[in-house]
Motif scaffolding. Sequence first.
Motif, mmCIF file in Angstrom:
data_model
loop_
_atom_site.group_PDB
_atom_site.id
_atom_site.type_symbol
_atom_site.label_atom_id
_atom_site.label_comp_id
_atom_site.label_asym_id
_atom_site.label_seq_id
_atom_site.Cartn_x
_atom_site.Cartn_y
_atom_site.Cartn_z
ATOM 1 N N LEU A 1 5.464 -4.585 -10.422
ATOM 2 C CA LEU A 1 4.751 -4.259 -9.186
ATOM 3 C C LEU A 1 3.264 -4.543 -9.337
ATOM 4 N N ARG A 2 2.899 -5.466 -10.171
ATOM 5 C CA ARG A 2 1.491 -5.729 -10.449
ATOM 6 C C ARG A 2 0.794 -6.344 -9.242
ATOM 7 N N ASN A 3 -0.510 -6.146 -9.206
ATOM 8 C CA ASN A 3 -1.389 -6.729 -8.195
ATOM 9 C C ASN A 3 -0.963 -6.343 -6.778
ATOM 10 N N ASN A 4 -0.813 -5.027 -6.564
ATOM 11 C CA ASN A 4 -0.646 -4.475 -5.228
ATOM 12 C C ASN A 4 -1.755 -3.450 -4.999
ATOM 13 N N SER A 5 -1.563 -2.563 -4.059
ATOM 14 C CA SER A 5 -2.595 -1.546 -3.777
ATOM 15 C C SER A 5 -1.992 -0.153 -3.757
ATOM 16 N N PHE A 6 -1.041 0.097 -4.643
ATOM 17 C CA PHE A 6 -0.447 1.424 -4.733
ATOM 18 C C PHE A 6 -1.471 2.417 -5.269
ATOM 19 N N ASP A 7 -1.418 3.632 -4.751
ATOM 20 C CA ASP A 7 -2.304 4.680 -5.246
ATOM 21 C C ASP A 7 -1.468 5.906 -5.592
ATOM 22 N N LYS B 1 0.837 -1.204 0.000
ATOM 23 C CA LYS B 1 0.000 0.000 0.000
ATOM 24 C C LYS B 1 0.866 1.246 0.000
ATOM 25 N N GLY B 2 0.195 2.382 -0.196
ATOM 26 C CA GLY B 2 0.870 3.666 -0.153
ATOM 27 C C GLY B 2 1.045 4.276 -1.525
ATOM 28 N N GLN B 3 1.708 5.425 -1.554
ATOM 29 C CA GLN B 3 1.967 6.115 -2.807
ATOM 30 C C GLN B 3 2.900 5.283 -3.681
ATOM 31 N N TRP C 1 10.935 -3.462 -19.447
ATOM 32 C CA TRP C 1 9.730 -4.139 -18.953
ATOM 33 C C TRP C 1 9.214 -3.373 -17.732
ATOM 34 N N ILE C 2 8.061 -2.763 -17.847
ATOM 35 C CA ILE C 2 7.422 -2.062 -16.735
ATOM 36 C C ILE C 2 5.995 -2.591 -16.612
ATOM 37 N N ASP C 3 5.668 -3.160 -15.444
ATOM 38 C CA ASP C 3 4.328 -3.691 -15.197
ATOM 39 C C ASP C 3 3.839 -3.169 -13.854
ATOM 40 N N ILE C 4 2.884 -2.250 -13.880
ATOM 41 C CA ILE C 4 2.280 -1.719 -12.653
ATOM 42 C C ILE C 4 0.775 -1.980 -12.662
ATOM 43 N N SER C 5 0.367 -3.044 -13.324
ATOM 44 C CA SER C 5 -1.053 -3.354 -13.471
ATOM 45 C C SER C 5 -1.683 -3.782 -12.149
ATOM 46 N N SER C 6 -2.999 -3.732 -12.101
ATOM 47 C CA SER C 6 -3.789 -4.194 -10.949
ATOM 48 C C SER C 6 -3.388 -3.468 -9.673
ATOM 49 N N ASN C 7 -3.348 -2.146 -9.744
ATOM 50 C CA ASN C 7 -3.167 -1.304 -8.567
ATOM 51 C C ASN C 7 -4.300 -0.296 -8.521
ATOM 52 N N GLN C 8 -4.098 0.796 -7.828
ATOM 53 C CA GLN C 8 -5.126 1.839 -7.710
ATOM 54 C C GLN C 8 -4.556 3.186 -8.125
ATOM 55 N N ILE C 9 -3.686 3.160 -9.102
ATOM 56 C CA ILE C 9 -2.999 4.364 -9.552
ATOM 57 C C ILE C 9 -3.963 5.261 -10.311
ATOM 58 N N THR C 10 -3.906 6.539 -10.011
ATOM 59 C CA THR C 10 -4.810 7.517 -10.619
ATOM 60 C C THR C 10 -3.999 8.503 -11.468
ATOM 61 N N GLY C 11 -4.709 9.509 -11.966
ATOM 62 C CA GLY C 11 -4.050 10.509 -12.789
ATOM 63 C C GLY C 11 -3.971 10.083 -14.236
#
Length: 1131
Positions: free
Chosen positions: A560-566, A541-543, A581-591
């Motif tokens: 960093l996929r499937n975490n709860s980053f926002d 979690k967290g930013q 290779w950059i994978d930040i899928s399945s989080n809560q990233i906004t913007g």
Amino acid sequence: MNHKLWLSCLLMLTLMPVLFLVQPSQAVCIEEERMALLEIKDSLINSYGYEADKVLRTWVDLGECCDWERVMCNTTTGHVTRLSLQSLDKNLNIGIMVESENSLKKLWPLNVSLFLHFEGLTSLNLSSNYLDNQILSTEIKTLSRLKMLEILDLSSNYNIDNNILPSLTTLTSLRVLDLSNTNLEGTFPTNEFSALKNLETLDLTMCAFNDFERALTLTKLETLILSQNSFNESIISSLKLPPSLKNLDLSGNQLSGPFPPREFAQFTSLEQLDLTHNWLDGAPTIRGCRSLAKLKNLKSIALADINFQDGKSILSCLNAIPFLEILDLSGSFWLQSSIPIQALASFQNLEVLDLSYNNFVGSIPSMIKLLSSLKVVSFSNCTLEGSIPPDHGLCELKNIQELDLSRNMLNGNLPTCFSKLSSLKLLDISSNQFTGMPPQSLIANLTALEYIDFSHNNFEGSFSFSSFSNLTKLEVVKLTSNNGKLEVETEDPIGWIPLFQLKFLMLPNCNMNMVKGSVFPSFLVHQNKLQVLDLSHNSLKGQFPNWLIKNNTELQVLNLRNNSFDGNFSLPLYENANAWWIDISSNQITGTIPTNIQKCFPYIAHLNFSQNSLSGYIPSSLGNLSELFVLDLSNNELSGEVPKGLFTNTSLLTLLHLSNNKLNGEVLSGNLTTGNIQTLHLGGNYFKGNIGNVTSNSLYLLDISNNLFTGIIPNWISNIKDSSQLVLNNNMFEGEFPCGPTSFLFLDISENFFSGSIPSCLNLQYVQHLHLGSNRFTGSIPNSFINLTNALTLDIGNNNLFGRIPKFIGELENLRILLMRENNFSGLIPKKLCKSNAISLLDLSGNSLSGSIPTCLQIVTGPSYSISIPSTLWSYPRNLFYGYTSVLGKMLSVHNDQEELGIFEEVNFTTKSMSRPYKGNVLDYMTGLDLSSNLLTGEIPKQLGLLSKIHTLNLSNNHLTGPIPVNFSNLASIESLDLSSNNLSGNVPSELLNLAFLSIFNVSNNNLSGRLPEMKGQFATFTSASYEGNPLLCGLPLEKQCMDTPSAIVPRVIGPLDEDGNDKWYDIDMIWFVASLSSTWVVFLLGFVAVLYTNPYWRRMWFYFIEKSMYTFYYFLIDLVTRPAVLLFKR
């Protein structure tokens, strides 16, 4: 004291000029050579276009050429000494620049004479460049003027053939020549290579040489690599090699028969011999083995992937080699046996032992301690089992540096005695069944550790990552939970600072910092050399840690996929040319998506931002990512139109996934070229318009479902590659679906407005999933459906089809799902369906089927093979494995997740009184039978009670009679059972109380009678609605109470009474009788007319019956009138 200080200062002043003079100075690049380098770059640009400017970006008009990439100069003279121009095609995408699938690769017409400007050149690497052999064969001899050229690498230039050999003979200064993976073939060219008098290393791997006739007179040759050619065992006797030869590689050829010791014994200078992956099958005679004693210089022998029937015999033979240090017998013990420790114990000098990929039984023998000189040992993939006791002999190997026990069935706790292995650099125990938790003291004592892999075991409890804090040499850590019970704690103690600098860290699915609120690991702040980082599936979690990318300039893979980053995702201002290779899928990233991705990650290949909350437009800069291979932005809140550059500029793009956003526009209208995109997902958006003329080189999956597309389907759709997947469901297409040569693997055109008959010209050869439901198709099932021999799913429900169900449907032996609901099919259920014993979902509801339910009807008892066909990427522009420098050559996979990037099968099936979608792997376990809303008669077959794996059974709204089968109690997996609106009689069997998963039960509107089963188990959840319309049922949950007598309740008709109070059976209320009779006839006539109106088949049959009756009555009257007259006349 002052005197000594003065003398020291005087000495330093005296030495400073001398020190300054001996400092190496960076020489200036020679102008002639700089111009030659620019000409080489121009040759690339002229051959392949502007993209060449990106691969040699530092080669500019104004600049110091000795600082350019791929160039090395002499620091004194400034002359170029080394040019590394290998694999330019990887960046230039030369292999993609073809006109068709069968075209040859575009060749690079390199002007070899340009290299003559580099008079100090010692090493030239031109491998993997599709060099033009015609030019190379004539011009390569000009390199003979380069008297200092010692190393030439032309490997993996597939166009090079034997024509180059005469020109190569002039390059007499060469010490190293690499022609591996070229098109050389035939008899080994001894004369040509013998001309290279100074040659020390010759690599001819993956050529096609098959014979060796003359002696190779290269007196300085030390290394000869003939791996993966076509030599057979005859080469061993015909080999005539110089006495200087130290390393001989014959791996991957066709050598057969027993191991030939006498032939190799003549090469007394040999130090390394590799016979891996040949067809040798046994040990030689004892006499032959003794000849190996001549090989006193032989230190290493590799006999991997050879089918030795008797492993002990070959070990006894090799024991004759007096000073053997490295022994590779991986994959050579095909027969089950225990580890031959006694035979191995005689190798007193052995330092490296590789027994991986063998078929051993039992555990690791403790007697391995006898091999006290071992430094490297591998038992990976050996089917070993059992535990390692605390006093095991492995712990006595004081010199051990690399220990690989991965991919076995070892169990129990990790022995604490491993802490004695103070020299251990590599420890891999992954993919076993170790339990407990690795002791922290064990890890802390292994101060030499560089590589540790504890992943995929059964460890349980909390593991403190600070155990590694003092391991100053640690570079690689892999720790992945196998059972989800491992918790990695990185924040205990608070503020600890690591002494290591990791390069490769994989901690997926490790329940990180659950006690501390799943915070991001703070020790990573101190890491700045990371190349691969995988913290996926941890619910962190967290930013989003944007600082992580800024701190690690060498970062190549971030998962960093499937975490709860926002929070927002931002990028540093500087360029990271290594990240791909950059994978930040399945989080809560906004913007929004950063617009500077192209500047920050110019060579990114895999970019996955899916399943977040990103909004705004797709930046047009994404279209400038020339190396982009995978782009997944699905399941966000993106809006606007798709940048055209994603189709036109990204020549390497293979997968584009934009589904389930809010994108709009006419993305497929007009003329569109999709380049090399193989998989295109556009479903679940607001795209509209017609499909235009789309040109594609390799499209095999197109998903535009759940949009607003209109119009007719263009003909090119049916002319793409065979075995393609096409998903067009839930749009507003109309007209007829075009026929073409393409045989789709997956075709879904359901929920549109297609009309007419089902096209009989469809190519159904490869079809596995065919969805034609919820359209306006009419007519009968075409005979071409008999070709659906590979079909797993057939959905033609919710149309206007009529006629009988063809018998051949039951002969489709692979069919798993058959949906024909809500049509006008009539007649009997074909008994041929009984032959299709693979069917797991059968829906024939909402038709006019009549007759009885076939007693042989059965539903498959469980999944026999997968119903879904997810497709994964089969090719990547970069390697998915990273090599770790070690004796064992460990390969580190960066593709931990098996991404399923294709189409999942999805069908709707009515269960629990609702139509529900079932998708993907769920279909492998879902079984159901729906025959509701037909005209079926007769009793319910008892054989249906044998369907122990069925989940839903619906026979409602028919004319079934008889009792509810008692053996329905055997439907152990049933969740929904609907028998309502029939004419069933008898009681509700109390045996149904055994159905533990039954959540929907409906027997309403029947003629059932008697006491209901007790209100317990699942029956305690059913309300009176399950039983209404059965006036003779009693007991809870109904309000009607049952009589105490156990005898059956006999229905009693109450009529008028006589004077004595007895029933008058002969008295009838004539008003009610006439009214009920009249209404019955009216309803019957209206129903009869309605049936004839809606069912053309029955209508034709009725008119045929009337016509036949009229003719019969007419001839009856004629016969009745004329027959007496004829008889009278005869008299």
